[in-house]
Write a protein that holds these residues in place. Structure first.
Motif, mmCIF file in Angstrom:
data_model
loop_
_atom_site.group_PDB
_atom_site.id
_atom_site.type_symbol
_atom_site.label_atom_id
_atom_site.label_comp_id
_atom_site.label_asym_id
_atom_site.label_seq_id
_atom_site.Cartn_x
_atom_site.Cartn_y
_atom_site.Cartn_z
ATOM 1 N N GLU A 41 117.716 -63.297 9.196
ATOM 2 C CA GLU A 41 116.634 -64.203 10.156
ATOM 3 C C GLU A 41 115.343 -63.505 10.242
ATOM 4 O O GLU A 41 114.514 -63.607 10.865
ATOM 5 C CB GLU A 41 117.166 -63.856 11.218
ATOM 6 C CG GLU A 41 117.164 -64.865 12.823
ATOM 7 C CD GLU A 41 115.803 -63.988 13.984
ATOM 8 O OE1 GLU A 41 115.602 -63.796 14.175
ATOM 9 O OE2 GLU A 41 116.863 -62.914 13.963
ATOM 10 N N VAL A 42 115.531 -61.684 10.324
ATOM 11 C CA VAL A 42 114.741 -60.871 10.699
ATOM 12 C C VAL A 42 113.363 -61.048 9.605
ATOM 13 O O VAL A 42 112.346 -60.847 10.287
ATOM 14 C CB VAL A 42 115.279 -59.429 11.010
ATOM 15 C CG1 VAL A 42 113.880 -58.104 10.997
ATOM 16 C CG2 VAL A 42 115.969 -59.391 12.158
ATOM 17 N N VAL A 57 111.712 -43.691 22.956
ATOM 18 C CA VAL A 57 112.953 -45.243 22.914
ATOM 19 C C VAL A 57 111.978 -45.666 21.294
ATOM 20 O O VAL A 57 111.262 -45.935 21.149
ATOM 21 C CB VAL A 57 112.471 -46.702 23.826
ATOM 22 C CG1 VAL A 57 111.468 -46.593 23.627
ATOM 23 C CG2 VAL A 57 113.237 -47.711 23.703
ATOM 24 N N ALA A 58 113.376 -46.102 20.560
ATOM 25 C CA ALA A 58 113.204 -45.824 18.767
ATOM 26 C C ALA A 58 113.092 -47.304 18.635
ATOM 27 O O ALA A 58 114.961 -47.660 18.535
ATOM 28 C CB ALA A 58 113.971 -44.996 18.266
ATOM 29 N N GLY A 59 112.600 -48.037 17.780
ATOM 30 C CA GLY A 59 113.347 -50.041 17.610
ATOM 31 C C GLY A 59 112.913 -50.492 18.276
ATOM 32 O O GLY A 59 113.272 -52.208 18.184
ATOM 33 N N ARG A 60 113.223 -50.778 19.541
ATOM 34 C CA ARG A 60 113.996 -51.179 21.108
ATOM 35 C C ARG A 60 111.785 -52.048 21.799
ATOM 36 O O ARG A 60 112.248 -52.586 21.693
ATOM 37 C CB ARG A 60 113.986 -50.846 22.004
ATOM 38 C CG ARG A 60 116.221 -50.332 21.721
ATOM 39 C CD ARG A 60 116.425 -51.531 20.458
ATOM 40 N NE ARG A 60 116.060 -52.824 19.636
ATOM 41 C CZ ARG A 60 115.912 -51.848 17.989
ATOM 42 N NH1 ARG A 60 117.432 -50.546 17.935
ATOM 43 N NH2 ARG A 60 116.033 -52.752 17.416
ATOM 44 N N TYR A 61 111.249 -51.812 20.721
ATOM 45 C CA TYR A 61 109.613 -51.747 21.333
ATOM 46 C C TYR A 61 108.843 -52.020 20.373
ATOM 47 O O TYR A 61 107.952 -51.058 20.179
ATOM 48 C CB TYR A 61 108.979 -51.418 22.496
ATOM 49 C CG TYR A 61 107.982 -52.222 23.149
ATOM 50 C CD1 TYR A 61 108.218 -52.936 24.020
ATOM 51 C CD2 TYR A 61 106.359 -51.954 23.577
ATOM 52 C CE1 TYR A 61 107.335 -54.652 24.800
ATOM 53 C CE2 TYR A 61 105.406 -52.503 24.424
ATOM 54 C CZ TYR A 61 105.431 -53.627 24.773
ATOM 55 O OH TYR A 61 105.441 -54.508 25.156
ATOM 56 N N SER A 62 108.430 -53.324 19.968
ATOM 57 C CA SER A 62 107.891 -53.483 18.308
ATOM 58 C C SER A 62 107.724 -55.131 18.436
ATOM 59 O O SER A 62 108.589 -55.859 18.844
ATOM 60 C CB SER A 62 109.036 -52.835 16.763
ATOM 61 O OG SER A 62 109.693 -54.189 16.776
ATOM 62 N N LEU A 63 106.843 -55.759 17.550
ATOM 63 C CA LEU A 63 106.795 -56.802 16.841
ATOM 64 C C LEU A 63 108.013 -57.136 16.302
ATOM 65 O O LEU A 63 107.658 -58.770 16.864
ATOM 66 C CB LEU A 63 105.643 -56.916 15.879
ATOM 67 C CG LEU A 63 104.364 -56.749 16.030
ATOM 68 C CD1 LEU A 63 103.871 -56.609 14.639
ATOM 69 C CD2 LEU A 63 103.570 -57.237 16.963
ATOM 70 N N LEU A 64 109.539 -57.030 16.285
ATOM 71 C CA LEU A 64 110.209 -58.180 15.708
ATOM 72 C C LEU A 64 111.179 -57.631 17.316
ATOM 73 O O LEU A 64 112.854 -58.143 17.357
ATOM 74 C CB LEU A 64 110.573 -57.090 14.966
ATOM 75 C CG LEU A 64 110.123 -57.678 13.403
ATOM 76 C CD1 LEU A 64 110.761 -56.919 12.592
ATOM 77 C CD2 LEU A 64 110.315 -58.527 13.469
ATOM 78 N N ASP A 65 111.453 -56.419 18.093
ATOM 79 C CA ASP A 65 112.053 -56.368 19.117
ATOM 80 C C ASP A 65 111.412 -55.920 20.078
ATOM 81 O O ASP A 65 111.023 -55.191 20.953
ATOM 82 C CB ASP A 65 112.901 -55.638 18.747
ATOM 83 C CG ASP A 65 114.537 -55.300 19.320
ATOM 84 O OD1 ASP A 65 113.965 -55.492 21.026
ATOM 85 O OD2 ASP A 65 115.593 -55.038 19.403
ATOM 86 N N ALA A 75 109.235 -61.463 10.627
ATOM 87 C CA ALA A 75 108.393 -60.812 10.097
ATOM 88 C C ALA A 75 107.349 -61.595 8.803
ATOM 89 O O ALA A 75 106.248 -61.096 9.057
ATOM 90 C CB ALA A 75 109.029 -59.396 8.932
ATOM 91 N N LEU A 76 108.081 -62.722 8.258
ATOM 92 C CA LEU A 76 107.468 -63.310 7.254
ATOM 93 C C LEU A 76 106.409 -63.814 8.023
ATOM 94 O O LEU A 76 104.914 -63.667 7.990
ATOM 95 C CB LEU A 76 107.978 -63.770 6.385
ATOM 96 C CG LEU A 76 108.710 -63.293 5.546
ATOM 97 C CD1 LEU A 76 109.799 -63.728 4.414
ATOM 98 C CD2 LEU A 76 107.425 -62.818 3.891
#
Length: 329
Positions: free
Chosen positions: A256-257, A202-210, A261-262
């Protein structure tokens, strides 16, 4: 003195119930296929060599990456001297056939070899042809793991064509583990609950942003003993190189993203922790996650990523990052 113990990220761990093992950190080869910008052959070889010397023994590739270029480069490296095939695990993907056609550098965000175009094909015949061509392209005699790649709009064909074909190859011993790799969680969850996959990427869907994979996908994988590989931990770069023009999910980051992240970066800075280090380590906090796949386009990027694995991240920082996500939701 040569260290006698493997670093934690090089530890070999079981991938679900398959019997396959992977290192906790794997190398993704999309950048070596020219994702976003071209990568020369010498630089690609140096990247792979740096990963191997660091102890990384899981490598993920796909025909999609540079229209076959990443598979070629990975295969040339692994069939070279000093890289025993039995010491590493390699995955590739099916679902896109490469056929002669008018293409140009930069097609589908890849600056790979021109002259080939990608054609979606999730049929059983497409699986057999794709895998045969990947073996020929790479020069490898087998792949350990084969994943159905991005069947977002092709669920029916993938579940009735590609999946049974891969299950047959697994039963015959031609591949050791099968799965699916996507940038979304809904169809991956269906694969986990409706078929007998060994693993998902799974790519990008379990990260600090998601955190969305934690809602249904990760619990389903835990319940069924399905291995979870997490890619896209930097969400296309924003969590590794936080800048106004940062990329998020293969496109310029929305404001917003970028603002979120900031905020994450500010919390990390207060503890002296690089944001990228927290991003790399975050998925491994979940008990369902087997390993993390991190792309790199140079030996220097590999060195930086490996350095991030030794960062000390206090529980207080994790608590603050989790609180930011709760407030966002």
């Amino acid at each position: 003195m040569i260290p006698t113990e493997r670093p934690w990220y090089a530890e070999r761990v079981p991938l679900g119930r398959s019997g396959v093992t992977v290192s906790r950190i794997g190398l993704g080869t999309a950048p070596l296929g020219g994702l976003y910008s071209a990568v020369g052959g010498r630089q690609a070889a140096g990247t792979l060599d740096a990963a191997w010397r660091a102890g990384i023994r899981y490598f993920d590739t796909a025909p999609h990456y540079g229209a076959g270029l990443a598979e070629q480069r990975l295969g040339a490296f692994l069939t070279g001297a000093g890289h025993p095939r039995a010491e590493c695990t390699v995955s590739t993907k099916v679902g896109r056939l490469l056929v002669p056609g008018a293409s140009a550098p930069g097609d589908e965000a890849f600056h790979g070899d021109p002259g080939l175009v990608r054609v979606r094909d999730y049929s059983a015949e497409g699986v057999y042809r794709s895998l045969a061509e990947s073996l020929e392209r790479s020069g490898l005699d087998a792949f350990d793991v084969v994943l159905i790649h991005d069947p977002d709009e092709h669920w029916e064909e993938a579940v009735t064509g590609a999946y049974p074909a891969l299950a047959r190859l697994r039963d015959e011993g031609a591949v050791r583990a099968i799965g699916a790799g996507m940038n979304q969680t809904g169809i991956l969850t269906r694969f986990v609950t409706e078929t007998d996959l060994d693993c998902v990427l799974v790519a990008g869907r379990y990260s600090l942003l998601d955190h969305s994979a934690a809602d249904e996908l990760l619990p389903a994988c835990a319940d069924r003993g399905v291995g979870v590989l997490v890619g896209g931990v930097f969400n296309s770069g924003i969590l590794a190189n936080l800048a106004p023009d940062a990329m998020y999910d293969y496109a310029p980051a929305p404001q917003e993203v970028l603002h979120h992240a900031l905020a994450l970066g500010e919390r990390c800075a207060e503890y002296g922790v690089p944001l990228a280090a927290a991003a790399l380590r975050f998925p491994l906090r979940h008990p369902a996650v087997t390993g993390v796949v991190v792309g790199a386009r140079s030996a220097q990027e590999v060195t930086v990523n490996v350095a991030h694995t030794s960062a000390t991240i206090p529980e207080e920082l994790w608590a603050e990052l989790d609180a930011l996500e709760r407030d966002r939701r």
